[in-house]
Write an enzyme that holds these catalytic residues in place. Sequence first.
Site, PDB file in Angstrom:
ATOM      1  N   GLU A 115      -1.998  21.656 -10.729  1.00  0.00           N
ATOM      2  CA  GLU A 115      -1.894  23.176 -10.540  1.00  0.00           C
ATOM      3  C   GLU A 115      -2.995  23.625 -10.811  1.00  0.00           C
ATOM      4  O   GLU A 115      -3.742  23.830 -11.770  1.00  0.00           O
ATOM      5  CB  GLU A 115      -0.621  23.671 -11.117  1.00  0.00           C
ATOM      6  N   CYS A 150      -7.899  30.075 -12.249  1.00  0.00           N
ATOM      7  CA  CYS A 150      -7.514  29.281 -13.249  1.00  0.00           C
ATOM      8  C   CYS A 150      -7.357  27.666 -13.203  1.00  0.00           C
ATOM      9  O   CYS A 150      -6.693  27.388 -12.469  1.00  0.00           O
ATOM     10  CB  CYS A 150      -6.214  29.873 -13.692  1.00  0.00           C
ATOM     11  N   CYS A 157       1.262  18.494 -20.763  1.00  0.00           N
ATOM     12  CA  CYS A 157       0.602  19.101 -21.990  1.00  0.00           C
ATOM     13  C   CYS A 157       1.446  18.141 -23.438  1.00  0.00           C
ATOM     14  O   CYS A 157       2.628  18.185 -23.392  1.00  0.00           O
ATOM     15  CB  CYS A 157       0.511  20.266 -22.048  1.00  0.00           C
ATOM     16  N   CYS A 161       3.874  23.754 -27.255  1.00  0.00           N
ATOM     17  CA  CYS A 161       4.418  25.245 -27.726  1.00  0.00           C
ATOM     18  C   CYS A 161       5.856  25.360 -26.995  1.00  0.00           C
ATOM     19  O   CYS A 161       6.103  25.059 -25.960  1.00  0.00           O
ATOM     20  CB  CYS A 161       3.533  25.945 -27.229  1.00  0.00           C
ATOM     21  N   CYS A 164       6.314  27.705 -23.662  1.00  0.00           N
ATOM     22  CA  CYS A 164       5.420  27.284 -22.384  1.00  0.00           C
ATOM     23  C   CYS A 164       6.120  26.065 -21.619  1.00  0.00           C
ATOM     24  O   CYS A 164       6.760  25.185 -22.094  1.00  0.00           O
ATOM     25  CB  CYS A 164       4.243  26.826 -22.925  1.00  0.00           C
ATOM     26  N   GLY A 208      -2.295  22.045 -19.301  1.00  0.00           N
ATOM     27  CA  GLY A 208      -3.092  20.948 -20.472  1.00  0.00           C
ATOM     28  C   GLY A 208      -3.868  21.699 -21.656  1.00  0.00           C
ATOM     29  O   GLY A 208      -4.095  22.945 -21.733  1.00  0.00           O
ATOM     30  N   SER A 238      -9.551  28.018 -23.283  1.00  0.00           N
ATOM     31  CA  SER A 238      -8.749  28.333 -24.101  1.00  0.00           C
ATOM     32  C   SER A 238      -8.030  27.079 -24.931  1.00  0.00           C
ATOM     33  O   SER A 238      -7.447  26.216 -24.264  1.00  0.00           O
ATOM     34  CB  SER A 238      -7.556  29.216 -23.540  1.00  0.00           C
ATOM     35  N   ASN A 263      -1.218  33.783 -31.123  1.00  0.00           N
ATOM     36  CA  ASN A 263       0.164  34.013 -30.704  1.00  0.00           C
ATOM     37  C   ASN A 263       1.084  34.069 -32.009  1.00  0.00           C
ATOM     38  O   ASN A 263       2.411  34.318 -31.801  1.00  0.00           O
ATOM     39  CB  ASN A 263       0.671  32.608 -30.165  1.00  0.00           C
ATOM     40  N   ASN A 339       5.641  35.304 -20.066  1.00  0.00           N
ATOM     41  CA  ASN A 339       6.397  34.994 -18.580  1.00  0.00           C
ATOM     42  C   ASN A 339       7.567  34.258 -18.978  1.00  0.00           C
ATOM     43  O   ASN A 339       7.247  33.004 -19.483  1.00  0.00           O
ATOM     44  CB  ASN A 339       5.331  34.672 -17.944  1.00  0.00           C
TER      45      ASN A 339
HETATM   46  N1  SAH Z   1      -3.474  24.653 -23.507  1.00  0.00           N
HETATM   47  C1  SAH Z   1      -4.383  25.671 -23.689  1.00  0.00           C
HETATM   48  C2  SAH Z   1      -4.598  26.636 -22.527  1.00  0.00           C
HETATM   49  C3  SAH Z   1      -3.479  26.724 -21.276  1.00  0.00           C
HETATM   50  S1  SAH Z   1      -2.249  27.864 -21.693  1.00  0.00           S
HETATM   51  C4  SAH Z   1      -3.788  26.804 -24.767  1.00  0.00           C
HETATM   52  O1  SAH Z   1      -2.576  26.781 -25.244  1.00  0.00           O
HETATM   53  O2  SAH Z   1      -4.578  27.735 -25.087  1.00  0.00           O
HETATM   54  C5  SAH Z   1      -3.248  29.494 -21.558  1.00  0.00           C
HETATM   55  C6  SAH Z   1      -2.531  30.782 -22.332  1.00  0.00           C
HETATM   56  O3  SAH Z   1      -1.163  30.979 -21.607  1.00  0.00           O
HETATM   57  C7  SAH Z   1      -2.304  30.354 -23.735  1.00  0.00           C
HETATM   58  O4  SAH Z   1      -2.684  31.323 -24.648  1.00  0.00           O
HETATM   59  C8  SAH Z   1      -0.549  30.274 -23.899  1.00  0.00           C
HETATM   60  O5  SAH Z   1      -0.465  30.685 -25.164  1.00  0.00           O
HETATM   61  C9  SAH Z   1      -0.236  31.232 -22.871  1.00  0.00           C
HETATM   62  N2  SAH Z   1       1.119  31.042 -22.703  1.00  0.00           N
HETATM   63  C10 SAH Z   1       1.799  29.813 -22.683  1.00  0.00           C
HETATM   64  N3  SAH Z   1       2.967  29.950 -22.054  1.00  0.00           N
HETATM   65  C11 SAH Z   1       3.250  31.101 -21.738  1.00  0.00           C
HETATM   66  C12 SAH Z   1       4.356  31.839 -21.106  1.00  0.00           C
HETATM   67  N4  SAH Z   1       5.344  31.484 -20.960  1.00  0.00           N
HETATM   68  N5  SAH Z   1       3.802  33.263 -21.029  1.00  0.00           N
HETATM   69  C13 SAH Z   1       2.553  33.920 -21.321  1.00  0.00           C
HETATM   70  N6  SAH Z   1       1.773  33.067 -21.864  1.00  0.00           N
HETATM   71  C14 SAH Z   1       2.021  31.936 -21.929  1.00  0.00           C
HETATM   72 FE1  SF4 Z   2      -0.083  22.889 -24.069  1.00  0.00          FE
HETATM   73 FE2  SF4 Z   2      -1.244  25.434 -23.875  1.00  0.00          FE
HETATM   74 FE3  SF4 Z   2       1.240  25.145 -23.237  1.00  0.00          FE
HETATM   75 FE4  SF4 Z   2       0.862  24.832 -25.527  1.00  0.00          FE
HETATM   76  S1  SF4 Z   2       0.617  26.902 -24.524  1.00  0.00           S
HETATM   77  S2  SF4 Z   2       2.078  23.659 -24.453  1.00  0.00           S
HETATM   78  S3  SF4 Z   2      -1.176  24.013 -25.562  1.00  0.00           S
HETATM   79  S4  SF4 Z   2      -0.573  24.176 -22.187  1.00  0.00           S
END
Ligand code: SAH
Ligand code: SF4
Length: 397
Positions: A115, A150, A157, A161, A164, A208, A238, A263, A339
């Site tokens: 994606e 992006c 991944c 988290c 996510c 990822g 990131s 976070n 989100n």
């Molecule tokens: N894996 C890396 C990069 C991809 S995520 C990382 O985690 O940094 C990119 C950003 O999206 C990260 O800062 C993450 O904390 C944020 N993110 C993940 N899920 C989210 C969500 N549901 N709503 C808003 N931001 C989110």
């Molecule tokens: Fe992976 Fe980034 Fe999502 Fe955390 S926020 S699960 S590191 S993609």
Amino acid sequence: MLEIRMTAGGKLDTSILDAAGPLRGEGLFGLQNQQLSDTLARFRLPGWRIRQLQAALYTQRVASLDQITTWPKELREQVSAAGFRAGLPEIAETFRSTDGTERYLIACADGQTVETVWMPDGDGAEDDDSSTHLEPGAPAGRTWTRSTICVSSQIGCAVNCQFCLTAKLGIIRNLSPGEIAGQVAAVLNRHQAEPGRDRISLVFMGMGEPFLNYDAFMDAVRLLAGPMGVPESRMTVSTSGIVPGILRFAGEPVRPHLAISLNAPNDAVREGIMPITRKWAIADVIDAVRKVPLRPRERITFEYVLLAGVNDQPRHADEVVKLVRRANFPAKINLIAWNPGPDVPFAMPDPQAVARFQQRLRAADVPAFIRRPRGRDIYAACGQLSKTRDRSPRESE
Ligand code: SAH
Ligand code: SF4
């Protein structure tokens, strides 16, 4: 969609490749100069022929070897006949948001999709250069003046988290350098965008964890910053805080800006939403970041996803202020309202809580920006990338 099947014996069923068109054969896109020269060794090409190939693959971004106009027709035919192809990834599906954001599923040669998101005119977190004039030479009818792509670094991944959606997939596999840089090439071609002329920024914030696929990610960065022409100052990676990755990154001569997914204001809250904190605590991450030599005026970004009731209260903001002061390097905070996604047990923060959080940081002289959610209706926003084929409106290609 191309599906590659396995035979009963576990071998790849290649019969379908005959119908696969541009995915058939060995792709050259993603190989660096020396690798191109090694791969094509049997043709005994002089260095300048390899450089022409490199320009065609990465600067012109040709879809097929046939389009390498600097090569004589016989050479193009010979190389194709030997089973090589340009190998630029193709967009298999496009989802278009009401806000102009587009989310793509890009086909990989093994039938997986990756994606990628196109966000014309930014997301509100840019603090560098926000002028809106159209670049000279841009195609007529263009509606955007700058855009951010992006990019994904893995399929799925492993970091898990809790907030996510990508985490729900688990890790499926790493992407190769060609699959990472190829996302950018495919999207640039779709929009007739030229990094040398148009203001294109890249954020490695798709699916990822880039620092768990470090070598491929950095190889892709070198292709992008080199022959693909995207300045390193327009790229941001990131990470969720993979300390060994940050330490390696600190020694890179060419590198994107660094963003850390913080976070949470402290380890206790962070552990609850980012289990990786048990491996590397916030202080470990900050110590590693301190080793990254910053360029003039460069700042480290802390990303902060606001989750209602979990980390969005004024006392949390006050703790973040202390944390940033203790870190004692130039930093800014990007606030992201969470989100939503299906089966993810959190709530979106109240817009007033988001505004209050930002004000609290700013009042303490901590630069803080609110990122505008892009493409939520098509599952393109942060943390929503998860092979959501069926949930969103699509635009036929
Ligand atoms: N894996 C890396 C990069 C991809 S995520 C990382 O985690 O940094 C990119 C950003 O999206 C990260 O800062 C993450 O904390 C944020 N993110 C993940 N899920 C989210 C969500 N549901 N709503 C808003 N931001 C989110
Ligand atoms: Fe992976 Fe980034 Fe999502 Fe955390 S926020 S699960 S590191 S993609």
